[in-house]
Design a protein around this motif. Structure first.
Motif, PDB file in Angstrom:
ATOM      1  N   TRP A 211      29.844  48.548  40.006  1.00 34.68           N
ATOM      2  CA  TRP A 211      30.068  47.814  41.258  1.00 34.68           C
ATOM      3  C   TRP A 211      30.204  46.321  40.958  1.00 34.68           C
ATOM      4  O   TRP A 211      31.065  45.635  41.500  1.00 34.68           O
ATOM      5  N   GLY A 212      29.375  45.846  40.035  1.00 32.14           N
ATOM      6  CA  GLY A 212      29.414  44.411  39.732  1.00 32.14           C
ATOM      7  C   GLY A 212      30.596  43.996  38.883  1.00 32.14           C
ATOM      8  O   GLY A 212      30.867  42.811  38.723  1.00 32.14           O
ATOM      9  N   SER A 213      31.331  44.985  38.324  1.00 33.05           N
ATOM     10  CA  SER A 213      32.359  44.581  37.355  1.00 33.05           C
ATOM     11  C   SER A 213      33.588  43.963  38.018  1.00 33.05           C
ATOM     12  O   SER A 213      34.375  43.305  37.359  1.00 33.05           O
ATOM     13  N   ILE A 214      33.801  44.197  39.322  1.00 29.27           N
ATOM     14  CA  ILE A 214      34.914  43.527  39.998  1.00 29.27           C
ATOM     15  C   ILE A 214      34.327  42.742  41.161  1.00 29.27           C
ATOM     16  O   ILE A 214      33.906  43.335  42.149  1.00 29.27           O
ATOM     17  N   PRO A 215      34.256  41.433  41.047  1.00 30.03           N
ATOM     18  CA  PRO A 215      33.594  40.663  42.110  1.00 30.03           C
ATOM     19  C   PRO A 215      34.521  40.439  43.297  1.00 30.03           C
ATOM     20  O   PRO A 215      35.743  40.453  43.154  1.00 30.03           O
ATOM     21  N   ASN A 216      33.913  40.235  44.467  1.00 26.12           N
ATOM     22  CA  ASN A 216      34.659  39.795  45.661  1.00 26.12           C
ATOM     23  C   ASN A 216      35.929  40.585  45.952  1.00 26.12           C
ATOM     24  O   ASN A 216      36.996  40.015  46.103  1.00 26.12           O
ATOM     25  N   CYS A 217      35.812  41.899  46.029  1.00 22.58           N
ATOM     26  CA  CYS A 217      36.991  42.688  46.387  1.00 22.58           C
ATOM     27  C   CYS A 217      36.530  43.698  47.414  1.00 22.58           C
ATOM     28  O   CYS A 217      35.750  44.600  47.096  1.00 22.58           O
ATOM     29  N   GLN A 218      37.013  43.548  48.661  1.00 23.32           N
ATOM     30  CA  GLN A 218      36.481  44.406  49.723  1.00 23.32           C
ATOM     31  C   GLN A 218      36.787  45.884  49.469  1.00 23.32           C
ATOM     32  O   GLN A 218      35.998  46.739  49.815  1.00 23.32           O
ATOM     33  N   PHE A 219      37.946  46.170  48.874  1.00 20.89           N
ATOM     34  CA  PHE A 219      38.277  47.578  48.624  1.00 20.89           C
ATOM     35  C   PHE A 219      37.223  48.200  47.708  1.00 20.89           C
ATOM     36  O   PHE A 219      36.684  49.269  47.968  1.00 20.89           O
ATOM     37  N   TRP A 220      36.931  47.472  46.645  1.00 19.81           N
ATOM     38  CA  TRP A 220      35.963  47.946  45.654  1.00 19.81           C
ATOM     39  C   TRP A 220      34.582  48.091  46.296  1.00 19.81           C
ATOM     40  O   TRP A 220      33.894  49.094  46.141  1.00 19.81           O
ATOM     41  N   ASN A 221      34.179  47.062  47.061  1.00 22.94           N
ATOM     42  CA  ASN A 221      32.881  47.120  47.746  1.00 22.94           C
ATOM     43  C   ASN A 221      32.796  48.338  48.653  1.00 22.94           C
ATOM     44  O   ASN A 221      31.779  49.016  48.724  1.00 22.94           O
TER      45      ASN A 221
END
Length: 1795
Positions: A211-221
């Motif tokens: 989860w932490g590997s891609i910051p600030n991405c709503q899709f990922w969140n």
């Protein structure tokens, strides 16, 4: 049995018992129509799906074994119908319904792999089939819903398989495959009981790392929030305590709200590819539901989650305030909604399982419940008066639910808010919100006032006061009814309805158990009726009553239009009154209705009468209906008549001469009374029989009147009368029958989930027609239906009128009588009997049966319907011949045909309209399943009995519309009755009429018939397609044909009917002769729609019954269309394009069929290859799409797995021969490249075009939708996120590159030889558009990996690439960057395999440049290198690649002080990509060079680049700061020779720093910062110190990096390091640095700084603002302590000042510090008034006489305090004493209305 079915009218309820057996028959038929060996037989099963759906919707009781049989067949069918998307959609959707409904009863095991394969095959392969995107989208939705429904049935071990399958996709977070991986994990990962062993502590750690590997991405969140929320909910054995700080940190940052004065959204969100976003449907907003679910299920007794939640609430609550709305309001509103609903769900589960579950120690105790409710109340408190309707509605809803959980907290709050709203009557939206909240919480107030719950609140004393509150709200409700304020009026009516729904009876006897003690209902009722009547008198009709037949009976005002509250309130009120009160009310109502004529309120007055009659028909009919009937009869007696209604046709012609009219006033009065009558008698039933003769006379006279308005009103009365005689409807619906066990004065509400037949719940009484009613109805039908039909025939056959005007009038009235009789009886008049092929109709005694349902008792006979059909057919012919321009008559005829032919459709429409109204079901009549006030908990929501009866009534209406709908669609040899066919032919003519309204209504009507009888569609298609081909067809015929053809009913049929399909296609393609623009537009839209919904072609097209198995029919069609698609045929380019498109669709559809000769296919492929050099731009674009789909086989590709390296000569592509002839023609490629270069539109202004929108400015919408024929999934390149600004906006189309690649793979090296010269010429061309095409072709060649490409590289390509690198031209750099990036893109799904030439391309780029080149070339080389590095796959880099990385790293580090800014930026970007690649590679444990290899100088070891950067940075900062300082002091440099040297060096330092800042910015923007965080945190010091320097460029870069860094959330170790750096910076001697530090802190928001006593007032002010923000979310004890100290210190200073008159003795800084500390306390509670606040504000105000800057601080703070407390100042000022208010008043120089 379901409650709705048990409560059906008795005759229908009896029938439902046969449904079990009917369903078993359906299951049997499905099994028979499916043949396991034959995949085609799936089409035979599709017709049964809607029947299965019918049983589900009818809520029938179905045996589980039958259901599970259907589910098993369905899953099997779903899996074998591979390329049949439509079949999968239909089966998928019905399976989802069944699995969801029976999920707890079914026991089956479903494998996940086949579902995954289906998804991949249909949506993630490059070459999907030809289906239109609507079908594709529906297919994707069906498959994903099916996966979600099947997840609970995945066997144990699936979770492990699924995780290991998709985890590999997420190895490299900088590749788009990781987004797909996360999407698949979210979709597939099961959290059922079988897979519980998979989830454990370690897994959660891994999960949070991902989860932490891609910051600030709503899709990922969204993906991860959803997965973790499911795990939290389903497995309560996992201990989350250690993860809470990180989780809540993420949750807080997912709500993108503006902190301080920053922006409210991520400054750089990672771009997720469009198709991934589209497929894993996620709104890009915050995943509020998942966050709320997680928080609710993280709460544990004794856990710390509640504390974290409180902090979150403290930080977010201010954004709920009305003055603080914005984009974030929606996600916060959803957050509140889901918090409350999830919490309710959790408590409900705990209550239902409290005896059985072994985990009851995890259940929430009362104290935890209270603290949760307290936290949520903060949101509610802020949001209650929001200007956003949705938020204020949600707040009221939440208040209602919480009031059943914790009444002692919620109700006092509600009461005080209600009193406050009453005091401030001026703000009406406040009053409306308060009244709505009262309505929603009415029932819990009743319970609480009757139970002696202890109320620990000051504002409300004891339980009595709740009774008082109810009294006040009822009496104030009377004031709320106001014709000028609709929202308030409706809210008030909702309140009255809600309160009375809970009370069992309304009576004056104030006995002991009364709900509202000592409340006189009779007085209230009188006052209520007076208010109601004055409201009705003052109503403004919302629209002028429209003339003509289609005017509804009533065009209501807001009371009727804006919601069901008005009628519900009247029904409930009149139903609950005791006898004496009812009589009192009836008397007044009767007087009002009979003495007032209110044409503006027909519906409202009618409903008032209707409610009276529904409650007590016998009383009300005498007092209400009788007077109206008499009044109307006397008026009609004196008015002129036409004689049309009587049988005296003989004198009809004479009477028309002296035609006299009605006076307007009398006309209005009669119309008003008739319409009120028609609404009022809806539920009259047998009570109306006493006035049988009067009704007959009134209706007769109304039809006989000369006024059309009165005729229309008569129509309403007849319709309504018939309905109330023969239909089933509930009576005594609103009487209370069951009293609550807890208090007899309350009604017991019912939970439909908990219903069983043996429970004594009173079923509703139904109106079942008695003998007399039926005979009266039959009599009415004779009078107005049969006789009208005879009149109609007479008028049409023997022209009895000489005057066309009176003929028209006679026809109008006669048709109106027919229409109104049919509309009245609806489906009580039996349907036509179907005919069958062999002339034998099945025995009429045994009709097949599916589900039960009837609108009312049957009257008349099907012969009557048949007679009507014949006569209407005759009159339609007559009208079209004689009166084809009279739209009123034609519309009437169409409506009659609709009612005759579409049996049951009126009921269906009534049901769907009603369903819309109930979608807005109000919380006011829902009692949640958990009720802690009287501790009664249930399985589902409880509703009042009347609301459930209403739903049962609608359920019956729906059943009656469906009961016979599917009966004859199923049989192979039943056909529609001949009468239906005749009506359809008439309608087909009317569809082409010249009036648009007539066309529209006829089309709607005929489509309903076609849907019911699919066998009739083909003939219609043949007729209509002929209109398109026919050159002499008028415009209206084309428009009408297109309207019917473009319906989904028709388009669906084209997939199974060859003849219809070919006539449809040829009809469109040969319609270019129509001149009119409208017709052309309609044809284009029809074609586009066909593409969008395209679902394949009929299978029979390839096997004609004539025995030709070679598919001659198909080849003929292709030939006929092919002849059109060449350019020399002189048709419009759009037709050329359409023909090409059809050709492509046919070609792709035929790919799966063995009967089609490859010759046809290769001809088509060759045709499209030639089209690449077409003169028409759209045709070229289509050709590209086509070739991308047709070139599939790639026999020449070099396969790494194959031992030989490739399949040399073993296979040949079937298309190769045809293609080779074409591309070996002289100059073919030169022409092609030339024509393709014209597609590239290079605009001077750099507009941001995204890839794949080919020069959109060229095309109109219609053309675009034809060419861009569906989401071009091939445009999903690049497969890695694009974020580098250096690349510029390229016009590089990856589709073009793919064509060249595919062509080479299909036909091998000959293509390359043919292409070589043209390519060389274009690479060196001057024009940018030619360079673009060259870049595309070159990229395709380099990436093709065919055998022999390496030799070609060595012989000529390498030279070309070197030329490109060295060429000095700048403008086409973006295209060449993209080209090189394409050439080195990894192969395979996640890009792990390197293409053959990647290493050679890298070697070529790594060659050092000659010394003489310009800086732009140097920058270009670095840009190329960064593009290559982005495409490398770091987790699996080879030794060679790692060595290359290190070699390049040394070169970059030594060039960081390059003299050109452009080069410095390129180096910074390249460095960030390179270092992050190395770091990620090392984390997978393969970085051999990290230890040993230091370089010769020893100062710049590439191995320890991170330490080197940090060390060098801190040295440079000091030098730069010294330089800045010396520049400000302007030291003359001429004298000092050494400092010239150092000045030179310091310039180097500045340049080096700039490169470093580029490195930071690029790391943050690209999302690669997760592996570089430690370095970035170490660089905080230079970043913050250099915000303000004399070198503007450097400072701007520092600021840019700073903005990005504020959003970066980091983990525990990094926070510590950052804090220590910030603390050291906060004591920096330079005030600018301190100020920047505080700005950063305000967003950092984690540690509180007591740094107010500083030496510079600007910094101090800033610190105070930060402090106020931190106090909102800080630790309460710390905050309390700080407040006390601040207050004490300020007090001491004030006293000292009073003692000494010499103010100057006190240092100004320390006074300012104290004032600021005080101001911070005041501003930390922006909207509240805690007890300590008045004295703090007053003390602050006493400093107003100080000198500046102290004075401005005080006035600013007080002004802000005033602004935030303005809304509620009236109430809040009571907290101040008189003296304090005076002091406050003194601070404002201007007089203020607050004082």
């Amino acid at each position: 049995m379901h409650l709705y079915n048990a409560w059906l009218p008795p005759p229908v309820a009896e029938e439902t018992k046969r449904e079990k057996e009917a369903f078993a028959g359906v299951v049997k038929s499905v099994k028979e129509s499916y043949n396991p060996g034959d995949a085609e037989s799936v089409y035979a099963t599709l017709k049964w799906i809607s029947v299965i759906d019918l049983f589900v919707k009818a809520k029938s009781e179905l045996p589980v074994e039958d259901v599970s049989a259907v589910v098993e067949i369905g899953l099997e069918l779903f899996q074998i119908s591979e390329n049949k998307l439509y079949a999968q959609v239909r089966w998928g959707n019905i399976l989802v319904k069944l699995l969801n409904k029976y999920r707890k009863k079914l026991s089956l095991k479903v494998q996940w792999r086949p579902l995954y394969d289906t998804l991949i095959r249909s949506h993630f392969k490059r070459n999907t089939g030809p289906e239109g995107w609507r079908l594709r989208q529906r297919h994707f939705e069906a498959v994903t819903s099916l996966v979600r429904s099947c997840r609970r049935f995945f066997p144990s071990g699936s979770a492990l398989e699924i995780w290991s399958e998709f985890r590999s996709l997420m190895e490299n977070p900088w590749h788009n495959a990781s987004f797909e991986g996360a999407g698949f994990v979210r979709l597939f990962l099961p959290t059922n009981f079988e897979n519980r062993d998979f989830f454990h502590h370690e897994w959660i750690k891994i999960c949070l790392d991902h989860w932490g590997s891609i910051p600030n991405c709503q899709f990922w969140n969204s993906q991860w929030a959803s997965v973790t929320a499911r795990v939290m909910k389903n497995y309560n054995f996992i201990d989350w305590e250690g993860f809470l700080p990180d989780l809540f940190n993420i949750y807080l940052n997912m709500f993108e709200v503006p902190v301080a004065n920053g922006s409210g959204s991520y400054p750089f969100s990672i771009d997720v590819p469009r198709n991934t976003r589209f497929l894993f449907a996620n709104r890009t907003v915050t995943p509020s539901k998942a966050v709320a679910k997680s928080i609710v299920f993280l709460l544990r007794p004794g856990g710390s989650a509640q504390k974290h939640f409180d902090n979150l609430v403290n930080l977010l609550e201010q954004y709920y305030h009305p003055s603080n709305g914005g984009r974030w309001t929606y996600s916060l509103e959803r957050f509140l909604f889901h918090l409350v609903h999830m919490f309710q769900k959790r408590l409900q589960n705990e209550q239902l399982n409290k005896d059985v579950s072994e985990q009851s120690e995890l259940f929430l105790p009362q104290s935890d419940r209270a603290s949760f409710v307290n936290a949520v109340l903060k949101f509610i408190d802020r949001g209650q008066y929001s200007k956003n309707d949705q938020l204020s509605e949600t707040v009221a809803d939440a208040t209602s639910i919480l009031s059943y959980m914790e009444p002692s907290l919620v109700l006092p709050f509600l009461a005080s808010r209600f009193h406050m709203a009453l005091e401030t009557m001026t703000a009406t939206h406040q009053l409306k919100s308060a009244v709505t909240s009262m309505a929603f919480a009415g029932r819990s107030l009743f319970f609480t006032s009757l139970s002696a719950l202890p109320m620990n609140s000051d504002s409300v004393s004891g339980a009595d006061s709740f009774g008082e509150l109810l009294m006040i709200s009822l009496s104030n409700a009377l004031l709320g009814m106001d014709a000028n304020d609709p929202p308030k009026t409706l809210a008030t009516m909702q309140l009255i309805g809600s309160l009375f729904s809970s009370m069992s009876t309304l009576d004056d006897n104030s006995n002991e158990g009364s709900v509202i003690p000592s409340f006189l209902f009779s007085e209230w009722l009188d006052e209520f009726l007076s208010r109601l009547f004055s409201l009705l008198r003052n109503l403004e009709p919302s629209s002028v009553l429209n003339e003509g037949i289609s005017s509804p009976s009533t065009s209501g005002t807001f009371l009727v239009e804006d919601g069901p509250y008005y009628f519900c309130m009247l029904e409930i009120l009149l139903g609950r009154l005791s006898d004496s009160l009812y009589k009192q009310a009836l008397k007044r109502i009767s007087k009002f209705v009979t003495t007032n004529i209110l044409p503006g309120a027909i519906a409202e007055v009618g409903l008032l009468g209707c409610a009276c009659i529904h409650s007590n028909p016998h009383e009300a009919v005498v007092q209400l209906i009788n007077p109206i009937l008499e009044s109307v009869m006397s008026s009609l007696k004196v008015s002129p008549t036409t004689g049309f209604a009587s049988r005296a046709i003989s004198n009809a012609s004479s009477s028309s001469k002296g035609k006299s009219t009605l006076s307007p006033a009398l006309e209005t009065a009669i119309e008003y009374q008739l319409k009120v009558l028609s609404v009022a008698i809806s539920y009259g039933g047998p009570a109306l029989l006493h006035y049988k003769e009067q009704f007959k006379e009134v209706i007769f006279s109304a039809f006989d009147s000369t006024s059309w308005k009165v005729n229309g009103a008569g129509d309403h009365v007849l319709r309504s009368l018939l309905g109330s005689l023969v239909h089933y409807y509930p009576i005594d619906q609103y009487k209370c029958v069951s009293h609550h066990s807890f208090a007899a004065s309350l009604e017991e509400w019912i939970d439909k989930k908990d219903f069983s037949l043996d429970k004594a719940v009173m079923a509703p009484k139904w109106h079942v027609p008695v003998e007399d009613e039926i005979s009266f109805a039959n009599e009415l039908l004779k009078l107005h239906f049969e006789s009208a039909l005879d009149d109609l025939l007479t008028i049409c056959q023997s022209k009895i009128h000489s005057d066309p005007g009176s003929e028209k009038d006679h026809l109008k009235v006669t048709l109106l009588r027919v229409d109104s009789s049919l509309q009245g009886v609806l489906s009580c008049l039996p349907d036509f009997r179907p005919s069958s092929k062999n002339g034998m109709v099945k025995e009429p005694g045994f009709p097949p049966f599916l589900i039960a349902g009837a609108t009312g008792s049957s009257i008349g006979s099907s012969e009557l319907r048949e007679k009507a059909a014949n006569i209407i057919h005759e009159s339609c012919k007559y009208l079209l011949k004689e009166k084809s321009d009279d739209s009123i008559l034609l519309l009437l005829v169409i409506r009659i045909m609709d009612t005759l032919g579409n049996y049951g459709s009126s009921e269906y429409e009534e049901w769907s309209n009603h369903r819309q109204a109930w979608k807005l079901e109000s919380t006011a009549i829902v009692e949640p399943p958990i009720n802690f006030i009287v501790s009664s908990h249930s399985k589902g929501k409880r509703r009042p009995r009347w609301a459930l009866i209403d739903k049962a009534y609608m359920h019956n209406t729906w059943r009656s519309s469906q009961s016979s709908y599917h009966l004859f669609r199923m049989g192979g040899n039943t056909f529609p009755s001949d009468h239906v066919t005749v009506l359809m032919d008439d309608l087909l003519n009317l569809c082409l009429h010249s009036y648009e309204t007539v066309r529209g209504l006829a089309a709607k009507c005929i489509l309903k018939m076609m849907k019911k009888w699919p066998s009739t569609i083909s003939n219609c298609v043949l007729t209509l397609a002929e209109n398109l081909r026919n050159p002499s067809a008028p415009e209206n015929a084309v428009l009408g044909s297109c309207a019917v053809l473009s319906s989904q009913t028709v388009l669906k049929r084209l997939t199974t009917d060859t003849k219809a399909l070919s006539s449809f296609l040829l009809g469109i393609l040969f319609s270019s002769h129509h001149e009119s623009l409208k017709a052309q537009k309609a044809i284009t839209e029809l074609f586009v729609k066909y593409n969008i919904y395209f679902a394949g072609v009929p299978r029979s097209i390839w096997q004609e019954p004539g025995g030709h198995a070679d598919g001659t029919d198909f080849s003929n069609l292709v030939a006929e269309i092919g002849s059109m698609s060449f350019e020399n045929s002189n048709v419009h380019w759009r037709y050329n394009l359409m023909a090409n498109r059809v050709l492509l669709l046919l070609a792709i559809s035929s790919r799966y069929d063995t009967n089609v000769s490859t010759k046809v296919l290769s001809e088509i492929a060759g045709h499209f290859l030639k089209n690449l050099k077409s003169q028409l731009p759209q045709t070229r674009i289509l050709a590209i799409s086509a070739l991308n789909m047709l070139l599939k086989e790639s026999p020449y590709k070099f396969l790494a797995e194959n031992s030989h390296g490739y399949l040399h000569g073993e296979t040949k592509s079937s298309l190769e021969g045809a293609l080779r002839d074409i591309f070996q023609e002289e100059g073919f490629f030169r022409e092609t490249l030339n024509s393709l270069s014209n597609v590239h539109i290079i605009t001077d202004v750099d507009t941001t075009t995204s890839r794949g929108h080919y020069g959109s400015s060229l095309q109109s919408f219609a053309d675009k939708s034809i060419t861009r024929f569906y989401f071009d999934f091939s445009a999903s390149w690049p497969r890695t996120p694009s974020w580098i600004s250096l690349f510029g906006n390229d016009t590089f189309y990856s589709n073009f590159a793919r064509i060249f690649k595919r062509l080479i793979q299909e036909c091998g090296m000959p293509v390359l030889l043919a292409l070589k010269n043209a390519l060389e010429e274009f690479v060196n061309a001057k024009e940018r558009s030619k360079q673009c095409v060259a870049a595309e072709a070159f990229a395709g060649v380099l990436h093709s990996d065919v055998f022999g490409v390496s030799e070609a590289w060595d012989s000529w390509m390498v030279v070309q690439l070197e030329n490109i690198i060295h060429s000095p031209s700048v403008e086409s750099i973006p295209e060449w960057v993209a080209s090189i990036r394409y050439a080195v893109t990894g192969k395979g799904k996640s890009g792990t395999r390197a293409p053959l030439l990647r290493s050679k391309v890298i070697d070529c780029l790594m060659k050092p440049l000659p010394q003489t080149v310009t800086t732009s070339v140097v920058a270009k080389r670095y840009t190329f290198l960064s593009a290559v590095l982005i495409e490398v796959y770091p987790p699996r880099m080879s030794e060679l690649e790692i060595q290359g990385h290190h070699k390049l790293l040394e070169e970059l580090l030594s060039n960081m002080s390059h003299s050109s800014a452009q080069v410095r930026e390129a180096i910074g970007v390249t460095l960030s990509v390179l270092c992050s690649n190395l770091r990620l590679c090392a984390s997978f444990g393969n970085d051999p060079l990290h230890e040993g290899g230091t370089s010769s100088e020893g100062t710049e070891p590439a191995g320890c680049w991170d330490q080197y950067l940090v060390k060098r940075a801190s040295e440079s900062v000091t030098k730069i700061q010294n330089l800045s300082a010396s520049e400000t002091l302007k030291i003359p440099i001429d004298n000092i020779s050494e400092s010239e040297m150092s000045g030179d060096h310091s310039q180097d330092d500045i340049k080096w720093m700039e490169t470093l800042f580029h490195f930071i910015i690029s790391s943050l923007k690209s999302g690669r910062s997760s592996v570089l965080l430690d370095v970035i945190v170490d660089l905080l010091y230079p970043l913050i110190s250099l915000q303000e320097t004399s070198n503007k460029d450097l400072s701007n870069l520092a600021k840019a990096a700073f903005e990005l860094l504020k959003w970066r959330v980091s983990g525990e170790p990094h926070i510590r390091k950052a804090v220590s750096i910030i603390l050291s910076l906060a004591n920096d001697p330079n005030w600018k640095t301190r100020s920047a530090t505080l700005t950063f802190l305000r967003s950092f928001m984690y540690r509180m700084l007591d740094k107010v006593f500083q030496h510079d007032w600007l910094v101090r002010e800033h610190a105070a603002a930060v402090l106020a923000g931190l106090m909102k979310g800080g630790d309460e004890d710390l905050v309390e302590d700080f407040r006390r100290r601040a207050y004490g210190q300020a007090n001491i200073i004030l006293r000292k000042k009073k003692q000494r008159s010499m103010a100057s003795a006190m240092p100004i800084a320390s006074v300012h510090g104290s004032i600021l500390a005080l101001a911070a306390c005041v501003l930390s509670v922006p909207y509240d008034m805690p007890s300590w606040l008045p004295e703090h504000v007053t003390l602050l105000a006493r400093f107003v006489s100080e000198p500046s800057p102290l004075k401005s601080t005080v006035t600013k703070a007080i002004a802000e305090f005033r602004r935030t407390h303005a809304d509620t100042w009236n109430v809040q000022k009571d907290a101040f004493t008189e003296e304090q208010l005076e002091v406050l008043a003194d601070t404002s120089s201007s007089s203020s209305y607050f004082a």
